[in-house]
Design a protein around this motif. Structure first.
Motif, PDB file in Angstrom:
ATOM      1  N   THR A 274     -18.832 -56.972 -33.180  1.00 23.98           N
ATOM      2  CA  THR A 274     -17.611 -57.138 -33.971  1.00 23.98           C
ATOM      3  C   THR A 274     -17.003 -55.767 -34.215  1.00 23.98           C
ATOM      4  O   THR A 274     -17.704 -54.754 -34.255  1.00 23.98           O
ATOM      5  CB  THR A 274     -17.882 -57.832 -35.321  1.00 23.98           C
ATOM      6  N   TYR A 275     -15.698 -55.784 -34.348  1.00 18.76           N
ATOM      7  CA  TYR A 275     -14.950 -54.554 -34.555  1.00 18.76           C
ATOM      8  C   TYR A 275     -14.058 -54.732 -35.777  1.00 18.76           C
ATOM      9  O   TYR A 275     -13.730 -55.844 -36.156  1.00 18.76           O
ATOM     10  CB  TYR A 275     -14.109 -54.228 -33.310  1.00 18.76           C
ATOM     11  N   THR A 276     -13.656 -53.616 -36.374  1.00 11.19           N
ATOM     12  CA  THR A 276     -12.826 -53.661 -37.568  1.00 11.19           C
ATOM     13  C   THR A 276     -11.418 -53.188 -37.233  1.00 11.19           C
ATOM     14  O   THR A 276     -11.238 -52.137 -36.613  1.00 11.19           O
ATOM     15  CB  THR A 276     -13.416 -52.765 -38.671  1.00 11.19           C
ATOM     16  N   ILE A 277     -10.443 -53.990 -37.653  1.00 13.25           N
ATOM     17  CA  ILE A 277      -9.050 -53.560 -37.588  1.00 13.25           C
ATOM     18  C   ILE A 277      -8.625 -53.334 -39.036  1.00 13.25           C
ATOM     19  O   ILE A 277      -8.662 -54.266 -39.848  1.00 13.25           O
ATOM     20  CB  ILE A 277      -8.143 -54.601 -36.907  1.00 13.25           C
ATOM     21  N   THR A 278      -8.270 -52.106 -39.360  1.00 21.46           N
ATOM     22  CA  THR A 278      -7.848 -51.764 -40.716  1.00 21.46           C
ATOM     23  C   THR A 278      -6.337 -51.889 -40.784  1.00 21.46           C
ATOM     24  O   THR A 278      -5.616 -51.174 -40.082  1.00 21.46           O
ATOM     25  CB  THR A 278      -8.307 -50.347 -41.087  1.00 21.46           C
ATOM     26  N   ALA A 279      -5.864 -52.823 -41.620  1.00 25.80           N
ATOM     27  CA  ALA A 279      -4.426 -53.119 -41.732  1.00 25.80           C
ATOM     28  C   ALA A 279      -3.925 -52.716 -43.110  1.00 25.80           C
ATOM     29  O   ALA A 279      -4.461 -53.157 -44.130  1.00 25.80           O
ATOM     30  CB  ALA A 279      -4.187 -54.608 -41.506  1.00 25.80           C
TER      31      ALA A 279
END
Length: 169
Positions: A83-88
């Motif tokens: 899993t990867y994190t997208i910081t919005a």
């Protein structure tokens, strides 16, 4: 005459990956006392999590374990998707949804909606610190790494045109 007892080794995989056994069984069975080395290899986009409790872990390589065959034996290798994190984030006078740290599974798509407050418009959207323009939505496709997305907003401005008819200022 006597013959050594033989047993079955059943390897179960949870998730995506492969497990190899060395040595290979003879006619699907192992002789009593055979030490089998197991090696896990996660599929692309997956990682190895753990072996079941009935193995001896290799202290130098967590992808390897051994099992001594003394009976029919079951071993489980567990893999999990990366899993990867997208910081919005969004500046003042607007929102981005979803916002914050968004977890995305390997290979999945993730869409974002950018909404300005009334009287404002999207000034710019940065994806990984590069402008993608004043868009109101953005989709990361086939995610294979962590990313950032940030939106900024600006107040709307209008032109006031005054037309003079007759005399006066």
């Amino acid at each position: 005459t006597f013959a050594i007892n033989t047993y079955t080794l059943t390897i179960t995989k949870v998730g995506e990956g492969t497990v190899t056994a060395d040595p290979l069984p003879t006619e699907g069975k192992y002789a009593y006392g055979t030490v089998v080395t197991l090696t896990a290899a996660p599929a692309t986009g997956w990682h190895f999590v753990r072996w079941s409790d009935n193995v001896t872990l290799d202290e130098e390589d967590p992808l390897k374990a051994t099992v001594t065959i003394e009976d029919d034996t079951e071993v489980t290798a567990t893999f999990a998707i990366n899993t990867y994190t997208i910081t919005a984030t969004a500046g003042t006078h607007g929102t981005i949804a979803p916002s914050g740290d968004v977890s995305v599974a390997y290979g999945a798509d993730q869409s974002f909606t950018i909404t300005p407050e009334t009287g404002y418009h999207v000034a710019d959207v940065l994806v990984d610190d590069e402008s993608v323009g004043d868009v109101t939505s953005y989709t990361f496709e086939n995610v294979t790494a962590s990313h950032t997305i940030s939106a900024t907003f600006a107040i709307n401005t209008y032109t006031l045109t005054i037309t003079k008819v007759g005399e006066g200022t």
